[in-house]
Design an enzyme around this catalytic site. Structure first.
Site, PDB file in Angstrom:
ATOM      1  N   LYS A  49      29.768  41.069  48.161  1.00 53.96           N
ATOM      2  CA  LYS A  49      28.688  41.550  47.288  1.00 53.96           C
ATOM      3  C   LYS A  49      28.128  40.388  46.461  1.00 53.96           C
ATOM      4  CE  LYS A  49      32.162  42.802  43.828  1.00 53.96           C
ATOM      5  NZ  LYS A  49      32.979  43.882  43.265  1.00 53.96           N
ATOM      6  N   ARG A 147      35.386  54.466  36.263  1.00 59.54           N
ATOM      7  CA  ARG A 147      34.097  53.900  36.652  1.00 59.54           C
ATOM      8  C   ARG A 147      33.599  54.795  37.789  1.00 59.54           C
ATOM      9  NH1 ARG A 147      33.799  47.577  38.355  1.00 59.54           N
ATOM     10  NH2 ARG A 147      34.084  48.498  40.393  1.00 59.54           N
ATOM     11  N   HIS A 179      39.853  52.258  43.023  1.00 59.93           N
ATOM     12  CA  HIS A 179      39.758  50.852  42.586  1.00 59.93           C
ATOM     13  C   HIS A 179      40.681  50.634  41.386  1.00 59.93           C
ATOM     14  CE1 HIS A 179      38.059  46.908  42.446  1.00 59.93           C
ATOM     15  NE2 HIS A 179      37.252  47.103  41.424  1.00 59.93           N
ATOM     16  N   ARG A 236      40.789  45.229  49.860  1.00 61.28           N
ATOM     17  CA  ARG A 236      39.413  44.758  49.614  1.00 61.28           C
ATOM     18  C   ARG A 236      39.484  43.505  48.744  1.00 61.28           C
ATOM     19  NH1 ARG A 236      39.595  49.839  47.637  1.00 61.28           N
ATOM     20  NH2 ARG A 236      39.101  48.971  45.594  1.00 61.28           N
ATOM     21  N   TYR A 282      18.183  20.116  22.220  1.00 65.63           N
ATOM     22  CA  TYR A 282      17.499  21.032  21.298  1.00 65.63           C
ATOM     23  C   TYR A 282      18.331  21.330  20.048  1.00 65.63           C
ATOM     24  CZ  TYR A 282      14.138  22.240  24.987  1.00 65.63           C
ATOM     25  OH  TYR A 282      13.172  22.214  25.934  1.00 65.63           O
ATOM     26  N   CYS A 329      20.163  23.244  28.142  1.00 65.18           N
ATOM     27  CA  CYS A 329      18.738  23.592  28.266  1.00 65.18           C
ATOM     28  C   CYS A 329      18.529  24.394  29.554  1.00 65.18           C
ATOM     29  CB  CYS A 329      17.886  22.331  28.294  1.00 65.18           C
ATOM     30  SG  CYS A 329      18.248  21.182  26.952  1.00 65.18           S
ATOM     31  N   ASP A 331      16.991  23.490  32.266  1.00 64.32           N
ATOM     32  CA  ASP A 331      17.075  22.690  33.489  1.00 64.32           C
ATOM     33  C   ASP A 331      18.046  21.528  33.405  1.00 64.32           C
ATOM     34  OD1 ASP A 331      14.709  24.170  34.339  1.00 64.32           O
ATOM     35  OD2 ASP A 331      13.679  22.927  32.858  1.00 64.32           O
TER      36      ASP A 331
HETATM   37  C1  LIG Z   1      34.310  43.618  43.619  1.00 66.70           C
HETATM   38  C2  LIG Z   1      35.197  44.649  44.184  1.00 66.70           C
HETATM   39  C3  LIG Z   1      36.348  44.288  44.907  1.00 66.70           C
HETATM   40  C4  LIG Z   1      36.853  42.872  44.999  1.00 66.70           C
HETATM   41  O1  LIG Z   1      37.539  42.549  43.808  1.00 66.70           O
HETATM   42  P1  LIG Z   1      38.223  41.116  43.617  1.00 66.70           P
HETATM   43  O2  LIG Z   1      38.893  41.221  42.305  1.00 66.70           O
HETATM   44  O3  LIG Z   1      37.099  40.122  43.620  1.00 66.70           O
HETATM   45  O4  LIG Z   1      39.147  40.932  44.760  1.00 66.70           O
HETATM   46  C5  LIG Z   1      37.061  45.295  45.530  1.00 66.70           C
HETATM   47  N1  LIG Z   1      36.673  46.587  45.432  1.00 66.70           N
HETATM   48  C6  LIG Z   1      35.598  46.969  44.704  1.00 66.70           C
HETATM   49  C7  LIG Z   1      35.243  48.394  44.611  1.00 66.70           C
HETATM   50  C8  LIG Z   1      34.834  46.017  44.047  1.00 66.70           C
HETATM   51  O5  LIG Z   1      33.782  46.405  43.319  1.00 66.70           O
END
Ligand SMILES: *Cc1c(COP(=O)(O)O)cnc(C)c1O
Length: 418
Positions: A49, A147, A179, A236, A282, A329, A331
């Site tokens: 992602k 979440r 998750h 994941r 700055y 800054c 850039d």
């Molecule tokens: C981003 C994400 C992951 C990966 O998490 P990491 O901590 O980067 O391994 C896995 N599952 C879900 C739902 C996520 O949003």
């Protein structure tokens, strides 16, 4: 101290750029192999992602698949479709959709979609009828992150909706998942265990409704590496694929056998000597304390360097670390090199490393995170579209793996991103 040649990159084959991010695709593949071994039989989903955490989603996806990942994960449907458009046919799960979103393209492209509410199951069934295909869904339960995911209270409704659509042939439930909230934190191991138990309970409930999909998944990178009970059928993994420790409290990337894949490099645009008492950048938040040599680094918050790095961001030059002098800054940033022999050896055009593998004493993304009070995830992911990505490693030279590569090594997708 030896500095790099000042007029062209090593070998002279590549165009000279003010700043670039080198992405080592072999490191991505090697990190994926480490995760596969840790996963202990579970399949590995490489999470790509947010444009592969800033590294380039398509290139990372190919390298991770070469390293043994068999799934890809993204948040948005558009991210999944980008992988399909690049010709990647591995299973892809997208987990963030909103009501009213058209799921037809996802179903037509064989993208798995997560559902946390019956509304998404119904939208998938509509898309399945429209395309004449079977939609693939992963039902998400909230086991404690609060979440995404259905609460334990709402879970039976979600399961019943999926069972109905499955019976009609509109969709196939491929997975049940959740998750983790704090697998990186040793002080919260109890919560991680509780989340694994709650997912098992949710699977029992689904089973009683006749929903018994082949996959259960829970672990992120930290879960994969530190919590065997969370590995289940599929892990994941995101940040560890990129060679960054998911849990600095548990161990550094090196401790975990991971190699940071991204190095942010730049060439000094200007080096000049100034007197004591000169205000720098700055607002004159920094003032030189002695006659000194200043170096101008052509990256700034427009490239994703946090403005919070003013006065604290570390930059490697010639085997030494300097801190940004004064404000970041849009850039550029300024370094105060002092007036010792190293400072006198510095030249415009010299290469600096803001973060990378940490080799030779240069900073890592974790060092940046510590300096500005964030996590290394944010440091790499926020790197801006203006910074070209240069892909290196044997995988970058394998034409079959990198059809986007153009002469000079700067990826076409990086230069003309989106
Ligand atoms: C981003 C994400 C992951 C990966 O998490 P990491 O901590 O980067 O391994 C896995 N599952 C879900 C739902 C996520 O949003």
């Amino acid at each position: 101290m030896t500095h790099e040649p000042t007029t062209s990159a090593p070998g002279g084959a590549q165009p000279v750029l003010p700043a670039w991010a080198e992405v080592d695709l072999d490191a991505i593949a090697a990190n994926t192999r480490v995760l596969r071994e840790s996963a202990d039989g579970a399949a590995v989903m490489a999470v790509v992602k947010a444009d592969g955490y800033g590294h380039g989603a398509v290139q990372v996806a190919r390298a991770a698949l070469a390293g043994g990942a068999t799934w890809l994960g993204v948040a948005h449907l558009a991210e999944a479709l980008e992988l399909r458009a690049a010709g990647i046919s591995a299973p892809v799960l997208a987990w963030l959709v909103v009501p009213g979103q058209d799921l037809t393209a996802a179903v037509a492209a064989d993208v798995d979609v997560s559902a946390s509410a019956p509304q998404t199951v119904e939208a998938l069934a509509v898309a399945a009828r429209r395309t004449g295909r079977t939609a693939r869904v992963h039902l998400k339960v909230d086991t404690g992150l609060s979440r995404g995911g259905a609460t334990a209270h709402d879970w039976p409704d979600l399961v019943r909706a999926a069972a109905r659509a499955q019976a009609e042939g509109a969709l196939e439930v491929v997975g049940l998942w959740s998750h983790l909230a704090s697998a990186d934190d040793p002080a919260q191991d109890g919560l991680t265990r509780l989340q694994a138990e709650r997912l098992a309970e949710a699977a029992d409930v689904a089973g009683r409704h006749g929903v018994r999909p082949p996959l259960r998944h829970l672990a992120n990178s930290a879960g994969t590496l530190a919590h065997p009970a969370t590995r289940l059928d599929l892990v994941r993994a995101g940040i560890a694929v990129y060679g960054v420790s998911p849990a600095p409290q548990r161990g550094s990337a090196a401790d975990l056998g991971l190699v940071p894949a991204m190095s942010l490099r730049a060439r000094l645009a200007l080096v000049k000597d100034v007197d004591a008492g000169e205000g720098v950048s700055y607002g004159h938040a920094y003032t030189t304390s002695a006659p000194t040599r200043l170096a101008l680094v052509p990256v700034g918050y427009g490239d994703g360097v946090p403005r919070h790095a003013s006065d604290v961001g570390p930059v490697g030059l010639g085997g030494r670390r300097y801190r940004i002098a004064g404000r970041v800054c849009m850039d550029q940033v300024v370094l105060d090199l002092g007036e010792d022999a190293d400072a006198r050896a510095a030249r415009a055009g010299d290469e600096v490393e803001l973060f990378g593998t940490g080799a030779g004493g240069a900073p890592t993304a974790q060092d940046w995170a510590d300096a500005v009070g964030t996590i290394a995830y944010e440091i790499v992911t926020r790197l801006g579209a203006r910074v070209p990505r240069r892909y290196v490693g044997a995988l970058a030279h394998d034409h079959a793996l990198a059809p986007d590569a153009v002469p000079g090594g700067v990826s076409a997708t990086a230069v003309g991103r989106r």
